[in-house]
Design an enzyme around this catalytic site. Structure first.
Site, PDB file in Angstrom:
ATOM      1  N   TYR A  19       1.292  -1.465  -0.034  1.00  0.00           N
ATOM      2  CA  TYR A  19       0.370  -0.238   0.393  1.00  0.00           C
ATOM      3  C   TYR A  19       0.692   1.577  -0.335  1.00  0.00           C
ATOM      4  O   TYR A  19       1.568   1.410   0.658  1.00  0.00           O
ATOM      5  CB  TYR A  19      -0.909   0.134   1.350  1.00  0.00           C
ATOM      6  CG  TYR A  19      -1.700   1.311   1.315  1.00  0.00           C
ATOM      7  CD1 TYR A  19      -2.843   1.545  -0.028  1.00  0.00           C
ATOM      8  CD2 TYR A  19      -1.591   2.123   1.942  1.00  0.00           C
ATOM      9  CE1 TYR A  19      -3.830   2.554   0.549  1.00  0.00           C
ATOM     10  CE2 TYR A  19      -2.663   3.355   2.472  1.00  0.00           C
ATOM     11  CZ  TYR A  19      -2.965   3.359   1.576  1.00  0.00           C
ATOM     12  OH  TYR A  19      -4.501   4.670   1.952  1.00  0.00           O
ATOM     13  N   ASP A  34       9.359   2.394  -0.730  1.00  0.00           N
ATOM     14  CA  ASP A  34       8.693   3.931   0.756  1.00  0.00           C
ATOM     15  C   ASP A  34       8.780   3.356   2.712  1.00  0.00           C
ATOM     16  O   ASP A  34       8.205   2.038   2.712  1.00  0.00           O
ATOM     17  CB  ASP A  34       6.351   3.247   0.173  1.00  0.00           C
ATOM     18  CG  ASP A  34       6.185   4.018   0.740  1.00  0.00           C
ATOM     19  OD1 ASP A  34       5.821   4.188   1.987  1.00  0.00           O
ATOM     20  OD2 ASP A  34       4.374   3.604   0.420  1.00  0.00           O
ATOM     21  N   LYS A  79       4.873   9.608   9.509  1.00  0.00           N
ATOM     22  CA  LYS A  79       4.659   8.771  10.686  1.00  0.00           C
ATOM     23  C   LYS A  79       5.821   9.467  11.453  1.00  0.00           C
ATOM     24  O   LYS A  79       5.719  10.379  12.145  1.00  0.00           O
ATOM     25  CB  LYS A  79       5.277   7.073  10.672  1.00  0.00           C
ATOM     26  CG  LYS A  79       3.818   6.591   9.569  1.00  0.00           C
ATOM     27  CD  LYS A  79       3.383   5.129   9.850  1.00  0.00           C
ATOM     28  CE  LYS A  79       2.497   4.809   8.911  1.00  0.00           C
ATOM     29  NZ  LYS A  79       1.199   5.012   9.147  1.00  0.00           N
TER      30      LYS A  79
END
Length: 512
Positions: free
Chosen positions: A231, A324, A352
């Site tokens: 994702y 990623d 994050k």
């Protein structure tokens, strides 16, 4: 000596590790002296509990005795007494969620929070601190979600909060350059091997949107290769065989995505170099994009030769390699997965942890690639709140506290103990289970394994996971409400937290 502590919102008893005769109420908030009772000997515990309850009630405290049966059993073993434990209740959470469903799609601001795959309603948080979260009903949880990864220091770290508060006095948003951006940029560049220049934005999705436009602009090619179950945010080009919330909801992709938006997206199974090589041979590919450690199909490690093989193949075929690292960046090591595995991509996306709990994203890479980004180059990307001073401040303070090997050694030690304890508990109870961890990132599957890709992950018993999740929640353990999400340890978690979690897991596995 037996001691009972009472909190304004909750009180319950549990044995102190290594001191069987002692009894302590779990909780970080301790009430005033008038609500604390100490007695000598186990025989005095029952009267002391009654006295403490009466004292606390008179002082205006709400005494809600609760928690899991394993604590009752421990209490009986050490004292011969039966604790009265009130069932886990979520009345206020249910009311708030019912209202929310009339106000927001599905009642949430992000799909996986709705608990669709595990059943029941989500609990509504009231506040968090350290390794713990409290819901609006006063239930306390040991939290292994950590706001989906950012809370690596623990929730509401005092040093981070202090830095944010100081910055708030100077302003919450500038919309202009600030020295804080330079400071965080230098920290990221120093830490992450692939990053020579960086662009800040506001989320992982936004970082990946900028990244895919950049790799296409730089290579003058349109096609990209991603991996099944990985994702990269909800941009149109990535919602093809995506994991995470898409898998949780059972959606193969998303309605509303034009067919033209995904014609340039090619998919391969994770950990399959041959499939990637075939796609590269048959197509002009701008970039190969992946989670170096999968966290959105559950927790899946790359095979030893996979990442290095991708580095060699992309170089050979003139494509860029993109990691990623929104999840893994500063999470599995200070320099991310690329430092941990010793494989350097061309471009990296982050988020994050680098925001210290505030909204942030970033993408960076080789200088010649990044100089394509406006205003240095023609590839346009912008954002009103990009480089927000509060997010930069939180990120700087978080990275300062993470720098050095000690933090990651601690995360690895605690996570290994947790994962091994839960897997052993499952096997002792006769359940098929597999899982693993790297530093403070972990995951489980309810199947024999091994799990090397998304197809393997789908063999997990999701019905059993749902039952396990709900039962753990009722025992005060907050885990990601999806089989297809990784879990996260923080530096605030203690040995006692992990031991309580394993004890709860043993009890739940015995019931399934």
């Amino acid at each position: 000596m037996a001691v009972l502590f009472l909190e304004p919102s909750a009180a319950f008893v549990t044995p102190v590790t290594g001191r069987p005769p002692a009894i302590l109420a779990h909780g970080s908030g301790i009430g005033p002296a008038s609500s604390r009772v100490s007695v000598d000997g186990a025989a005095s515990v029952a009267p002391a509990i009654a006295a403490a309850v009466a004292t606390a009630s008179a002082a205006g405290f709400v005494v809600a005795s609760r928690r899991r049966r394993c604590r009752q059993d421990a209490l009986r073993r050490h004292t011969g007494l039966q604790a009265v434990v009130e069932a886990h209740t979520t009345t206020i959470s249910d009311q708030i969620f019912a209202e929310a469903k009339d106000l927001m799609p599905g009642g949430v601001s992000s799909p996986v929070r709705a608990f669709k795959s595990v059943g029941g309603n989500p609990v509504v948080f009231d506040h968090v601190k350290g390794a713990y979260a409290w819901d609006v009903d006063g239930n306390k949880y040991i939290d292994y979600v950590g706001t989906w990864g950012p809370a690596i220091l623990g929730h509401a770290d005092d040093d981070v909060l202090k830095a944010i508060q100081e910055q708030m006095g100077k302003g919450t948003s500038f919309g202009a350059p600030s020295a804080l951006e330079n400071e965080l940029a230098k920290m990221v560049i120093d830490a992450v091997p692939s990053v020579e220049m960086v662009r800040f934005c506001n989320s992982g999705t936004e970082a990946c949107m900028g990244m895919i436009r950049l790799v296409r602009a730089y290579t003058k090619r349109e096609k990209v290769i991603k991996f099944e179950g990985c994702y990269h945010g909800h941009a149109d080009a990535f919602l093809v065989q995506a994991g995470s919330g898409v898998a949780t909801l059972g959606l193969p992709d998303s309605p509303g995505v034009p067919s033209g938006a995904t014609t340039g997206t090619l998919c391969a199974p994770y950990n399959d170099l041959q499939a990637v090589e075939k796609l590269l041979q048959e197509n002009e590919v701008a970039a190969v994009i992946l989670e170096p450690v999968v966290g959105n199909s559950g927790f899946i490690k790359p095979k030893k030769e996979f990442l290095q093989g991708l580095r060699e193949l992309t170089t050979k075929h003139g494509a860029l390699l993109v990691f990623d690292e929104v999840m893994t960046g500063f999470r599995i090591s200070y320099g991310g997965a690329q430092e941990y595995f010793g494989v350097t991509p061309d471009v990296t996306t982050m988020g994050k942890v680098i925001g210290g709990g505030l909204p942030v994203g970033a993408y960076g890479g080789r200088k010649d690639v990044m100089e394509m980004v406006a205003p240095a180059g023609p590839m346009y990307q912008a954002g009103t709140l990009s480089g927000n001073p509060l997010a930069m401040t939180a990120g700087i303070k978080t990275l300062e506290k993470l720098k050095g090997k000690e933090a990651y050694a601690q995360l690895d030690k605690m996570t290994e103990k947790l994962v091994n304890g839960i897997l052993n508990a499952a096997k002792e109870a006769g359940h098929a289970a597999c899982g693993g961890h790297i530093s403070g990132m972990f995951g489980f599957f309810f199947c024999e394994g091994p799990v090397n890709n998304f197809a393997d992950a789908t063999k997990s018993d999701t019905e059993k996971f749902a039952k396990w999740h709900r039962s753990m929640l009722e025992r005060g353990i907050y885990l990601a409400p999806s089989q297809y999400e990784a879990g996260f340890m923080s530096l605030a978690h203690t040995d006692e937290d992990v031991e309580r979690t394993i004890a709860a897991a043993k009890e739940v596995f015995a019931m399934l």
